[in-house]
Design a protein around this motif. Structure first.
Motif, PDB file in Angstrom:
ATOM      1  N   UNK A 289       9.558  -7.504   4.189  1.00 49.65           N
ATOM      2  CA  UNK A 289       9.455  -7.122   5.603  1.00 49.65           C
ATOM      3  C   UNK A 289       8.223  -6.255   5.831  1.00 49.65           C
ATOM      4  N   UNK A 290       7.993  -5.300   4.931  1.00 52.63           N
ATOM      5  CA  UNK A 290       6.844  -4.410   5.085  1.00 52.63           C
ATOM      6  C   UNK A 290       5.522  -5.165   4.988  1.00 52.63           C
ATOM      7  N   UNK A 291       5.499  -6.239   4.214  1.00 51.62           N
ATOM      8  CA  UNK A 291       4.255  -6.983   4.015  1.00 51.62           C
ATOM      9  C   UNK A 291       3.700  -7.546   5.316  1.00 51.62           C
ATOM     10  N   UNK A 292       4.566  -7.890   6.253  1.00 50.14           N
ATOM     11  CA  UNK A 292       4.096  -8.466   7.524  1.00 50.14           C
ATOM     12  C   UNK A 292       3.934  -7.394   8.594  1.00 50.14           C
ATOM     13  N   UNK A 293       4.187  -6.151   8.240  1.00 47.16           N
ATOM     14  CA  UNK A 293       3.971  -5.012   9.143  1.00 47.16           C
ATOM     15  C   UNK A 293       3.084  -4.016   8.400  1.00 47.16           C
ATOM     16  N   UNK A 294       1.771  -4.290   8.324  1.00 44.89           N
ATOM     17  CA  UNK A 294       0.901  -3.483   7.455  1.00 44.89           C
ATOM     18  C   UNK A 294       0.925  -1.990   7.746  1.00 44.89           C
ATOM     19  N   UNK A 295       1.010  -1.609   9.026  1.00 46.09           N
ATOM     20  CA  UNK A 295       1.055  -0.179   9.334  1.00 46.09           C
ATOM     21  C   UNK A 295       2.314   0.435   8.734  1.00 46.09           C
ATOM     22  N   UNK A 296       3.450  -0.230   8.906  1.00 44.29           N
ATOM     23  CA  UNK A 296       4.701   0.274   8.324  1.00 44.29           C
ATOM     24  C   UNK A 296       4.635   0.282   6.806  1.00 44.29           C
ATOM     25  N   UNK A 297       3.947  -0.698   6.214  1.00 40.63           N
ATOM     26  CA  UNK A 297       3.785  -0.732   4.762  1.00 40.63           C
ATOM     27  C   UNK A 297       3.041   0.504   4.279  1.00 40.63           C
ATOM     28  N   UNK A 298       1.949   0.861   4.966  1.00 41.68           N
ATOM     29  CA  UNK A 298       1.173   2.023   4.534  1.00 41.68           C
ATOM     30  C   UNK A 298       1.950   3.328   4.755  1.00 41.68           C
ATOM     31  N   UNK A 299       2.736   3.384   5.820  1.00 43.53           N
ATOM     32  CA  UNK A 299       3.595   4.556   6.024  1.00 43.53           C
ATOM     33  C   UNK A 299       4.599   4.656   4.877  1.00 43.53           C
ATOM     34  N   UNK A 300       5.172   3.507   4.479  1.00 41.37           N
ATOM     35  CA  UNK A 300       6.145   3.500   3.386  1.00 41.37           C
ATOM     36  C   UNK A 300       5.500   3.905   2.067  1.00 41.37           C
ATOM     37  N   UNK A 301       4.256   3.461   1.839  1.00 42.45           N
ATOM     38  CA  UNK A 301       3.548   3.861   0.622  1.00 42.45           C
ATOM     39  C   UNK A 301       3.373   5.375   0.581  1.00 42.45           C
ATOM     40  N   UNK A 302       2.970   5.949   1.700  1.00 44.04           N
ATOM     41  CA  UNK A 302       2.809   7.399   1.749  1.00 44.04           C
ATOM     42  C   UNK A 302       4.147   8.108   1.570  1.00 44.04           C
ATOM     43  N   UNK A 303       5.193   7.572   2.182  1.00 47.93           N
ATOM     44  CA  UNK A 303       6.519   8.187   2.060  1.00 47.93           C
ATOM     45  C   UNK A 303       7.022   8.130   0.624  1.00 47.93           C
ATOM     46  N   UNK A 304       6.679   7.039  -0.073  1.00 53.92           N
ATOM     47  CA  UNK A 304       7.114   6.913  -1.447  1.00 53.92           C
ATOM     48  C   UNK A 304       6.299   7.743  -2.424  1.00 53.92           C
ATOM     49  N   UNK A 305       5.065   8.087  -2.053  1.00 54.56           N
ATOM     50  CA  UNK A 305       4.180   8.808  -2.969  1.00 54.56           C
ATOM     51  C   UNK A 305       4.138  10.306  -2.716  1.00 54.56           C
ATOM     52  N   UNK A 306       4.207  10.712  -1.446  1.00 53.74           N
ATOM     53  CA  UNK A 306       3.952  12.118  -1.116  1.00 53.74           C
ATOM     54  C   UNK A 306       4.942  13.107  -1.731  1.00 53.74           C
ATOM     55  N   UNK A 307       6.263  12.879  -1.653  1.00 57.19           N
ATOM     56  CA  UNK A 307       7.164  13.908  -2.192  1.00 57.19           C
ATOM     57  C   UNK A 307       6.952  14.158  -3.675  1.00 57.19           C
TER      58      UNK A 307
END
Length: 330
Positions: free
Chosen positions: A160-178
């Motif tokens: 799902x994230x792959x077809x929503x690139x902005x949401x994908x990048x938000x998810x990447x940041x959410x997964x990496x930042x903490x």
């Protein structure tokens, strides 16, 4: 003959950043089996190492009075299981983000500089998964890692994230930042993590800096072009995604705390009921609050969502700034 359509205009600064990151991945990269001396005496896992004791300043469970009152042996045991489980969860999150990033990359047009960088990033993430799993295996505790429901849903989430690139990048940041923030805080203090854990953290932080830079620049570019409705939507989903990822990555699952004899009320205090634990959690996202402010996502409604989720506070003044203060709801 029908003329070939010209490719869309590119952003020169963004493309140069992608080239710089790609060259960095070529010339400054790590291999988990070449750059970590797993069998060296100094990297052997020692259950009696006092560095397994959780930090009272940076770990929400380590900050509880219950944990601090435990005998040193129990503190080390709980710390070892907590650290190992967080590492395994981090590896699972990276595998989920790789799925989304791969599907995004293979759909890019020819000549896209994003394609090359995305493949570099996925190569590094695969190395991180190997590195994390090797560390968990050597620690030798059978941690569960990611919650079962998220493990089952991860292939769908990635697609799902792959077809929503902005949401994908938000998810990447959410997964990496903490985890990035947590690891940096521990590395600033000597003796807070065992040597093998410290070495994997050093490598992870060094390469994740590129991944976080890419996701942030991608959002800065794309968010300049979105309309008010999408901006309003993202102002809410941005902090919500951060909070959900934090819950999955940084919280010990209840079955594990039960196995380790952590009382239910202590689990609730640590994740995230007490003022200290909420301060720690809010501190994970100072850089993300700065990004939201810079890109116009820190709207009045968005700011209330950050506050309601317990992750509001001052934005960082520069990337990776150590914690100053966080205004959180007690």
């Amino acid at each position: 003959m029908t003329p070939v359509a010209a490719p869309p205009a590119r952003d020169a600064h963004y493309d140069e950043m992608l080239r710089t990151l790609s060259e960095g991945s070529v010339h400054v990269h790590f291999d988990p089996y070449e750059d970590i001396a797993w069998d060296s005496p100094e990297l052997q896992i020692d259950p009696d190492d006092p560095a397994w004791v959780l930090s009272p300043e940076h770990d929400p469970l380590g900050a509880t009075a219950w944990y601090q009152a435990q005998p040193a042996e129990r503190q080390r045991e709980i710390g070892m299981w907590r650290i190992a489980n967080a590492i395994r969860v981090g590896a699972a999150f990276e595998s989920m983000l790789i799925r989304g990033l791969m599907q995004f990359a293979v759909a890019l047009p020819n000549q896209s500089p994003e394609f090359r960088y995305c493949l570099h990033e996925m190569t590094e993430e695969c190395n991180h998964i190997q590195m994390f799993q090797e560390l968990v295996n050597r620690i030798g505790v059978d941690v569960p890692g990611m919650r079962p429901w998220l493990r089952l849903a991860s292939p769908v989430i990635g697609g799902v994230l792959a077809v929503r690139p902005v949401s994908l990048m938000v998810a990447i940041l959410a997964g990496e930042e903490p985890i990035d923030h947590y690891q940096k805080a521990l590395l600033r203090e000597e003796g807070t993590v065992p040597p093998a854990v410290r070495r994997t953290m050093e490598i992870h932080i060094a390469e994740e800096a590129r991944h976080i830079s890419f996701a942030g620049e991608f959002l800065r570019l794309r968010l300049r072009k979105i309309g008010p409705v999408q901006r309003a939507f993202l102002s809410v989903t941005f902090p919500l995604t951060m909070r959900i990822a934090c819950e999955e990555i940084m919280t010990m699952p209840r079955p594990l705390t039960k196995k380790l004899g952590v009382p239910a009320e202590v689990h609730r205090e640590a994740f995230w009921r007490s003022p200290k634990s909420r301060e720690i959690m809010a501190g994970y996202f100072a850089d993300m609050r700065a990004l939201a402010t810079e890109t116009g996502l820190m709207t009045p409604v968005g700011r209330r969502v950050w506050k309601a989720l317990g992750i509001d506070g001052e934005p960082s003044r520069y990337r990776g700034e150590p914690d100053r203060s966080a205004r959180v709801v007690a």
